[in-house]
Design a protein around this motif. Sequence first.
Motif, PDB file in Angstrom:
ATOM      1  N   VAL A  53      36.642  83.810   7.065  1.00 51.08           N
ATOM      2  CA  VAL A  53      35.809  82.637   6.751  1.00 51.08           C
ATOM      3  C   VAL A  53      35.700  82.435   5.247  1.00 51.08           C
ATOM      4  O   VAL A  53      35.695  81.304   4.740  1.00 51.08           O
ATOM      5  N   ALA A  54      35.649  83.540   4.506  1.00 52.67           N
ATOM      6  CA  ALA A  54      35.519  83.460   3.052  1.00 52.67           C
ATOM      7  C   ALA A  54      36.846  83.170   2.356  1.00 52.67           C
ATOM      8  O   ALA A  54      36.899  83.061   1.125  1.00 52.67           O
ATOM      9  N   GLY A  55      37.925  83.068   3.144  1.00 51.90           N
ATOM     10  CA  GLY A  55      39.228  82.793   2.560  1.00 51.90           C
ATOM     11  C   GLY A  55      39.890  84.009   1.942  1.00 51.90           C
ATOM     12  O   GLY A  55      40.800  83.869   1.116  1.00 51.90           O
ATOM     13  N   VAL A  88      43.019  76.088  23.835  1.00 48.24           N
ATOM     14  CA  VAL A  88      42.074  74.987  24.020  1.00 48.24           C
ATOM     15  C   VAL A  88      42.031  74.146  22.749  1.00 48.24           C
ATOM     16  O   VAL A  88      42.618  74.508  21.723  1.00 48.24           O
ATOM     17  N   ALA A  89      41.351  73.022  22.817  1.00 51.97           N
ATOM     18  CA  ALA A  89      41.259  72.136  21.661  1.00 51.97           C
ATOM     19  C   ALA A  89      40.457  72.793  20.540  1.00 51.97           C
ATOM     20  O   ALA A  89      39.559  73.601  20.790  1.00 51.97           O
ATOM     21  N   LYS A 104      44.485  77.758  16.460  1.00 52.18           N
ATOM     22  CA  LYS A 104      43.973  76.394  16.488  1.00 52.18           C
ATOM     23  C   LYS A 104      43.856  75.804  15.088  1.00 52.18           C
ATOM     24  O   LYS A 104      44.110  74.615  14.865  1.00 52.18           O
ATOM     25  N   ASP A 105      43.484  76.651  14.121  1.00 56.55           N
ATOM     26  CA  ASP A 105      43.314  76.194  12.740  1.00 56.55           C
ATOM     27  C   ASP A 105      44.632  76.173  11.962  1.00 56.55           C
ATOM     28  O   ASP A 105      44.640  75.823  10.781  1.00 56.55           O
ATOM     29  N   MET A 159      50.974  90.866  16.365  1.00 59.29           N
ATOM     30  CA  MET A 159      50.626  91.171  14.985  1.00 59.29           C
ATOM     31  C   MET A 159      50.795  89.889  14.180  1.00 59.29           C
ATOM     32  O   MET A 159      51.694  89.092  14.459  1.00 59.29           O
ATOM     33  N   VAL A 160      49.947  89.679  13.184  1.00 55.50           N
ATOM     34  CA  VAL A 160      49.988  88.429  12.425  1.00 55.50           C
ATOM     35  C   VAL A 160      49.776  88.681  10.941  1.00 55.50           C
ATOM     36  O   VAL A 160      49.226  89.711  10.533  1.00 55.50           O
ATOM     37  N   ILE A 161      50.206  87.703  10.158  1.00 55.65           N
ATOM     38  CA  ILE A 161      49.905  87.652   8.725  1.00 55.65           C
ATOM     39  C   ILE A 161      49.164  86.342   8.483  1.00 55.65           C
ATOM     40  O   ILE A 161      49.706  85.260   8.746  1.00 55.65           O
ATOM     41  N   PRO A 162      47.913  86.387   8.051  1.00 54.82           N
ATOM     42  CA  PRO A 162      47.183  85.142   7.805  1.00 54.82           C
ATOM     43  C   PRO A 162      47.862  84.284   6.745  1.00 54.82           C
ATOM     44  O   PRO A 162      48.482  84.805   5.804  1.00 54.82           O
ATOM     45  N   ALA A 163      47.752  82.995   6.884  1.00 58.84           N
ATOM     46  CA  ALA A 163      48.365  82.078   5.919  1.00 58.84           C
ATOM     47  C   ALA A 163      47.796  82.268   4.525  1.00 58.84           C
ATOM     48  O   ALA A 163      48.488  82.029   3.530  1.00 58.84           O
TER      49      ALA A 163
END
Length: 489
Positions: free
Chosen positions: A122-124, A439-440, A146-147, A365-369
Amino acid sequence: MIKPKKWSAVASVLTVSALFMAGCGNGNDNNASGPTPSASESASTSPSPSEASPSAASPSPSESEPAKTFDNPELNIAVFQGGYGREYWDSVAEEFMKDYPGTKINITASPKIAELVRPKIVAGNPPDFMYIAGSDNTPILDGLIKDKALLDLTDVFEGAGADGTPLKNKILPGVLEARSNSPYGDGKIYLAPYNFGVMGLWYNKALFDGKGIATPKTWEELFASAAVAKENGRALFTYQGLYPGYLEEMIVPAIYGAGGQAALDQFFNYDPEFWKSDVYKKVWGLLERIATDDNALMKGTVALNHTQSQTAFLQGKAMFIPNGTWFEDEMKDAPREEGFQFGFLGVPALDAGGQVMALTSVEQMVIPAKAKNPELAKAFLQYLYSEKSIKLNAEKAKGVLAVTGAPDLAKEFLSETTYNIYKAVDSGMMAVSGSFKPVAKGSKYNPSDEVYKPISSIMSKQLTLDAYSEKLYKVYSEIKQELEASGAQ
């Protein structure tokens, strides 16, 4: 036995033996390693040393060429600490730092990893790399999808690995194309596959073999064995009461058994009519029988957490329990009845002549943008698919990556039961996989919670199937409306 099929964007069915013979020689939500709320949160900047040696087939960078250097040599990773533990992550981080001198990996591990990383997201300021699993944590992945807040990993899989071939060629057929890894249908990969899981019903093999009890091939045969269970001082069935999401391990295959791919599509794509269908009545009718038949459900099940119910099963208080390929290692120190041996039944067919099935999943597994160090995160991700890492994962976590040949690389570290589940060469067991359509954005619904959490009330006889289906019909209708309003339907 059927030929392996590509995993579709919604759900897929293939024969376990065909899959492994053709490509691999188990998954996640999901539910794959299961929630482990009893484990303590922990963080480390000094992973424990690994005893694994470099693989001759996949040389480390330091052996084959000068190690790559990075402008930012520090990597922050966050991982779910569940049934697979955290020792693998400590060990593979140590090996990576040896092969890339000067790098430093900081690890945060917790059963409730989402609670720890959500404020940072949330804080980036998210971690550079994340492995998220466990039913309480995976909604954060849905939010990131979704984001559109995940880094595109397509170049990692298109790029060459240590052996010079594209990394994507190592991954099990169809996995990267599935919605769980390519969520937007544009051919781009945003979630990387981790461990492959196989799930279904388990039993005490020593008891069955010792007393000549036949493993049930159909649900009718399973319910008929309630009398045998009583004769042996146990109930027919238990499950992880406080976490009814484990029941998907038999519900999803049963949906396919009752209605095929069309029924799975209805279920995962929010067709409200699913909740009025004969498939719904057949499958949830099984749950109603477990709740109401004599000696079917172990007393007190609904109030137990996963560890308590699994221990009760090991101690001989129930004949069957749903779980996955992590089960043995997760409960390796738990008390059990004398001579206990893990046996994997899969999921019985609804009708005579039908195939026994199993639920499969692949964790992500993911890497945030917004990761501060995406370059090093991508290098670490690619490293996880090396032969050295695959063996470490098997040794430390008793897990099998969704990589061609991984079960055979892992064999020496797996129990005979677990290895046989993965190979399943002669069983003809059909594997079913699938996931809910996203979901939306901004939806108030978590589909998994909406479907599975009320089942506790069905099991405790406080909710009728009619009331449950009415509620889910409305939920699916509203989810569908949200999707249409957002233009995603």
